[in-house]
Enzyme design. Sequence first.
Site, PDB file in Angstrom:
ATOM      1  N   HIS A 276      -1.705  -1.946   3.177  1.00  0.00           N
ATOM      2  CA  HIS A 276      -0.905  -0.582   2.895  1.00  0.00           C
ATOM      3  C   HIS A 276       0.059  -0.432   4.190  1.00  0.00           C
ATOM      4  O   HIS A 276       1.262  -0.494   4.283  1.00  0.00           O
ATOM      5  CB  HIS A 276      -1.532   0.624   2.348  1.00  0.00           C
TER       6      HIS A 276
HETATM    7  C1  BDR Z   1      -3.021   4.691   2.198  1.00  0.00           C
HETATM    8  O1  BDR Z   1      -4.226   5.693   1.920  1.00  0.00           O
HETATM    9  C2  BDR Z   1      -5.162   5.313   3.265  1.00  0.00           C
HETATM   10  O2  BDR Z   1      -6.480   5.229   2.664  1.00  0.00           O
HETATM   11  C3  BDR Z   1      -4.607   4.300   3.926  1.00  0.00           C
HETATM   12  O3  BDR Z   1      -5.068   4.232   5.235  1.00  0.00           O
HETATM   13  C4  BDR Z   1      -3.165   4.097   3.477  1.00  0.00           C
HETATM   14  O4  BDR Z   1      -2.444   4.578   4.456  1.00  0.00           O
HETATM   15  C5  BDR Z   1      -3.013   3.966   0.871  1.00  0.00           C
HETATM   16  O5  BDR Z   1      -2.878   4.856  -0.155  1.00  0.00           O
END
Ligand code: BDR
Length: 350
Positions: free
Chosen positions: A264
């Site tokens: 992500h």
């Molecule tokens: C986002 O949520 C967090 O858990 C991760 O680091 C990322 O930024 C993904 O939905």
Amino acid sequence: MKGLWRCAVLAMCLVISFASGTTAAPEGRKVIIDTDPGADDAMAILLALNSPELDVKALTVVAGNVVVEQGLENALKLVSLAGRCDVLVASGASHPLVQQLVTAEFFHGANGLGNVELPAPACRADTSFAPDLIIKLVHQYPNKITLVPVGPLTNLALALRKDPSIVPLVKEVVLMGGAISGGNATAAAEANIYNDPEAARVVFEAGWPLTMVGLNVTGKTVFTRADLNRLARTQGRENDFAVGVLNFMVDLASKLGGNGTPMHDPLAVGAVIDRSLITTQDMWVEVETRGEFTRGETVASRHNSSDRKVWRDGRYVIDGVEKVNPNVHVAVESDGKRLIELFISRIAGK
Ligand code: BDR
Ligand code: CA
């Protein structure tokens, strides 16, 4: 021959001027990464710190994946690991604007770094409150700073509330968060937005150039076990740490039925390094703060218009459509494979 000679002279000049400190290295894009580190945050930070296209000015820490104290420790350990004590690290909001904090050690490990232990940090924290540091750096480098939030948007909202004059001074905001295809925290909401919808609303309504790198693209940017095996063939302190964290992430993803772990936050950083990694479409996006099932959803208008209604004969009658102006460049496609290649190439052997 003449050309060769010129090259040799040029190379010598560069060596001399670098040695004497007179020629600056080519300037990277100035970025502040606002983060809740976080396993994928850690990978994003290492990618940024190892990319000459970026000049990372600060890591500003927000509570999210872990409590803010743990996030600060992790951020300091990461800059220490990369030998980058020049990067300012500041602690920020310890809870969302309105709701209670939700942390995610289940997905990120008890220490937020996939349970991989790093030595005590050699770098020290800046004493500023993260939103104040953001304000200070934006004024120090007008129209130069790209904000890259990869956690809940609390720090940015606090900075905006305290000093709205930063809006036209920020070059752009490229955030990981939201989605136009359903959520991960709930059916509707992506975690970073869900974890502070009121803050997200402030950030989305600010009127600055905003790119949303959401789940619809990051969820398809997957680091597989085969990628992990490739990275494990090279060695180095950052390389080995990344292998450990990614091993945790890939294992967890496979227990949950996935083939690899979504990158992500690295995709958001990747998009700042190389914009061609994403394709965007301009949309009007609003953040839902009240929905019974949809709180934290980023509601995007694909048509950028809505029905116009007039009150007539005891009811509303649609008499046309009205245009809404897009406020977000929404990433609709990404080149996940190229992001993974970029990541491996930047971390391998480091
Ligand atoms: C986002 O949520 C967090 O858990 C991760 O680091 C990322 O930024 C993904 O939905
Ligand atoms: Ca994050």
